[in-house]
Design a protein around this motif. Sequence first.
Motif, PDB file in Angstrom:
ATOM      1  N   VAL A  52     -30.375 -43.643  27.100  1.00  0.00           N
ATOM      2  CA  VAL A  52     -29.340 -44.248  27.941  1.00  0.00           C
ATOM      3  C   VAL A  52     -29.363 -43.642  29.349  1.00  0.00           C
ATOM      4  N   ALA A  53     -30.562 -43.552  29.925  1.00  0.00           N
ATOM      5  CA  ALA A  53     -30.701 -42.995  31.271  1.00  0.00           C
ATOM      6  C   ALA A  53     -29.866 -43.801  32.256  1.00  0.00           C
ATOM      7  N   GLY A  54     -29.147 -43.101  33.112  1.00  0.00           N
ATOM      8  CA  GLY A  54     -28.319 -43.754  34.118  1.00  0.00           C
ATOM      9  C   GLY A  54     -26.888 -43.975  33.669  1.00  0.00           C
ATOM     10  N   PHE A  55     -26.618 -43.828  32.378  1.00  0.00           N
ATOM     11  CA  PHE A  55     -25.258 -43.983  31.873  1.00  0.00           C
ATOM     12  C   PHE A  55     -24.594 -42.613  31.817  1.00  0.00           C
ATOM     13  N   THR A  56     -23.297 -42.601  32.081  1.00  0.00           N
ATOM     14  CA  THR A  56     -22.517 -41.388  31.874  1.00  0.00           C
ATOM     15  C   THR A  56     -21.745 -41.559  30.571  1.00  0.00           C
ATOM     16  N   SER A  57     -21.174 -40.494  30.076  1.00  0.00           N
ATOM     17  CA  SER A  57     -20.417 -40.591  28.832  1.00  0.00           C
ATOM     18  C   SER A  57     -19.229 -41.533  28.979  1.00  0.00           C
ATOM     19  N   SER A  58     -18.673 -41.672  30.183  1.00  0.00           N
ATOM     20  CA  SER A  58     -17.554 -42.602  30.374  1.00  0.00           C
ATOM     21  C   SER A  58     -18.018 -44.065  30.402  1.00  0.00           C
ATOM     22  N   ASP A  59     -19.319 -44.305  30.565  1.00  0.00           N
ATOM     23  CA  ASP A  59     -19.873 -45.667  30.525  1.00  0.00           C
ATOM     24  C   ASP A  59     -20.125 -46.126  29.089  1.00  0.00           C
ATOM     25  N   LEU A  60     -20.022 -45.216  28.118  1.00  0.00           N
ATOM     26  CA  LEU A  60     -20.380 -45.503  26.729  1.00  0.00           C
ATOM     27  C   LEU A  60     -19.155 -45.479  25.832  1.00  0.00           C
ATOM     28  N   SER A  61     -19.210 -46.286  24.774  1.00  0.00           N
ATOM     29  CA  SER A  61     -18.171 -46.215  23.748  1.00  0.00           C
ATOM     30  C   SER A  61     -18.832 -46.313  22.383  1.00  0.00           C
ATOM     31  N   THR A  68     -19.718 -50.618  10.230  1.00  0.00           N
ATOM     32  CA  THR A  68     -20.676 -50.901  11.289  1.00  0.00           C
ATOM     33  C   THR A  68     -20.431 -49.943  12.441  1.00  0.00           C
ATOM     34  N   LEU A  69     -21.465 -49.176  12.769  1.00  0.00           N
ATOM     35  CA  LEU A  69     -21.416 -48.284  13.923  1.00  0.00           C
ATOM     36  C   LEU A  69     -21.809 -49.110  15.138  1.00  0.00           C
ATOM     37  N   MET A  70     -20.932 -49.169  16.127  1.00  0.00           N
ATOM     38  CA  MET A  70     -21.165 -49.971  17.314  1.00  0.00           C
ATOM     39  C   MET A  70     -21.216 -49.048  18.526  1.00  0.00           C
ATOM     40  N   ILE A  71     -22.322 -49.095  19.250  1.00  0.00           N
ATOM     41  CA  ILE A  71     -22.477 -48.297  20.470  1.00  0.00           C
ATOM     42  C   ILE A  71     -22.620 -49.284  21.621  1.00  0.00           C
ATOM     43  N   ARG A  72     -21.727 -49.159  22.597  1.00  0.00           N
ATOM     44  CA  ARG A  72     -21.724 -50.075  23.737  1.00  0.00           C
ATOM     45  C   ARG A  72     -21.866 -49.275  25.022  1.00  0.00           C
ATOM     46  N   GLY A  73     -22.526 -49.885  25.979  1.00  0.00           N
ATOM     47  CA  GLY A  73     -22.664 -49.274  27.292  1.00  0.00           C
ATOM     48  C   GLY A  73     -22.406 -50.297  28.375  1.00  0.00           C
ATOM     49  N   ARG A  74     -21.648 -49.878  29.369  1.00  0.00           N
ATOM     50  CA  ARG A  74     -21.361 -50.768  30.504  1.00  0.00           C
ATOM     51  C   ARG A  74     -21.314 -49.914  31.758  1.00  0.00           C
ATOM     52  N   MET A 111     -24.409 -36.055  24.426  1.00  0.00           N
ATOM     53  CA  MET A 111     -25.182 -36.638  25.508  1.00  0.00           C
ATOM     54  C   MET A 111     -25.944 -35.529  26.201  1.00  0.00           C
ATOM     55  N   GLU A 112     -27.286 -35.644  26.243  1.00  0.00           N
ATOM     56  CA  GLU A 112     -28.083 -34.642  26.954  1.00  0.00           C
ATOM     57  C   GLU A 112     -29.363 -35.268  27.475  1.00  0.00           C
ATOM     58  N   ASN A 113     -29.665 -34.987  28.738  1.00  0.00           N
ATOM     59  CA  ASN A 113     -30.900 -35.425  29.379  1.00  0.00           C
ATOM     60  C   ASN A 113     -31.160 -36.928  29.247  1.00  0.00           C
ATOM     61  N   GLY A 114     -30.121 -37.740  29.389  1.00  0.00           N
ATOM     62  CA  GLY A 114     -30.290 -39.190  29.314  1.00  0.00           C
ATOM     63  C   GLY A 114     -30.414 -39.741  27.910  1.00  0.00           C
ATOM     64  N   LEU A 115     -30.175 -38.896  26.920  1.00  0.00           N
ATOM     65  CA  LEU A 115     -30.237 -39.330  25.524  1.00  0.00           C
ATOM     66  C   LEU A 115     -28.866 -39.155  24.880  1.00  0.00           C
ATOM     67  N   LEU A 116     -28.451 -40.169  24.121  1.00  0.00           N
ATOM     68  CA  LEU A 116     -27.213 -40.091  23.359  1.00  0.00           C
ATOM     69  C   LEU A 116     -27.583 -39.873  21.902  1.00  0.00           C
ATOM     70  N   HIS A 117     -27.130 -38.769  21.328  1.00  0.00           N
ATOM     71  CA  HIS A 117     -27.386 -38.436  19.928  1.00  0.00           C
ATOM     72  C   HIS A 117     -26.106 -38.673  19.131  1.00  0.00           C
ATOM     73  N   VAL A 118     -26.216 -39.415  18.029  1.00  0.00           N
ATOM     74  CA  VAL A 118     -25.079 -39.645  17.140  1.00  0.00           C
ATOM     75  C   VAL A 118     -25.492 -39.148  15.758  1.00  0.00           C
ATOM     76  N   ASP A 119     -24.765 -38.170  15.242  1.00  0.00           N
ATOM     77  CA  ASP A 119     -25.099 -37.575  13.951  1.00  0.00           C
ATOM     78  C   ASP A 119     -24.332 -38.259  12.824  1.00  0.00           C
ATOM     79  N   LEU A 120     -25.031 -38.499  11.728  1.00  0.00           N
ATOM     80  CA  LEU A 120     -24.470 -39.148  10.545  1.00  0.00           C
ATOM     81  C   LEU A 120     -24.685 -38.256   9.343  1.00  0.00           C
ATOM     82  N   THR A 121     -23.748 -38.289   8.401  1.00  0.00           N
ATOM     83  CA  THR A 121     -23.858 -37.519   7.172  1.00  0.00           C
ATOM     84  C   THR A 121     -23.572 -38.435   5.996  1.00  0.00           C
TER      85      THR A 121
END
Length: 137
Positions: A52-61, A68-74, A111-121
């Motif tokens: 997600v290069a160019g997105f900030t954490s506030s641009d993502l939900s 259903t896991l939903m990841i949105r970016g605007r 969020m680190e280095n333009g990558l969004l990591h979501v952990d699941l268990t």
Amino acid sequence: MTKLALGTHPYLLGFEQLERLVERTAKTGNEGYPPYNIEQTSEHSYRITLAVAGFTSSDLSITVEDNTLMIRGRQVDDSEGRMFLHRGIAARQFQRSFVLADGVDVGEAIMENGLLHVDLTRQVPEKVIQTIEIKKG
């Protein structure tokens, strides 16, 4: 010979929802953006990583609804008053969805280095052995 649907196979009792789940997954409308990885990080945990290069954490939900896991970016379009000679970095919105099995919990998002990591268990259910008494009729 009649072809049986997955949810109506005589040995798969109670799996009618599985066919609906497969249909729902096929209709998620995921396109190729943004690219992502899914990795197994241990026997019972996973990590989804989105580029997600160019997105900030506030641009993502990130939301979870009906398994259903939903990841949105605007992103906000800040190109007004700027003249691009070449514009290869798109400021576009996205929606990426992942259907989660019962017992899969969403942990933290990093969020680190333009990558969004979501952990699941995945919760491992206890093994239950049930003995059914046979009554005389």
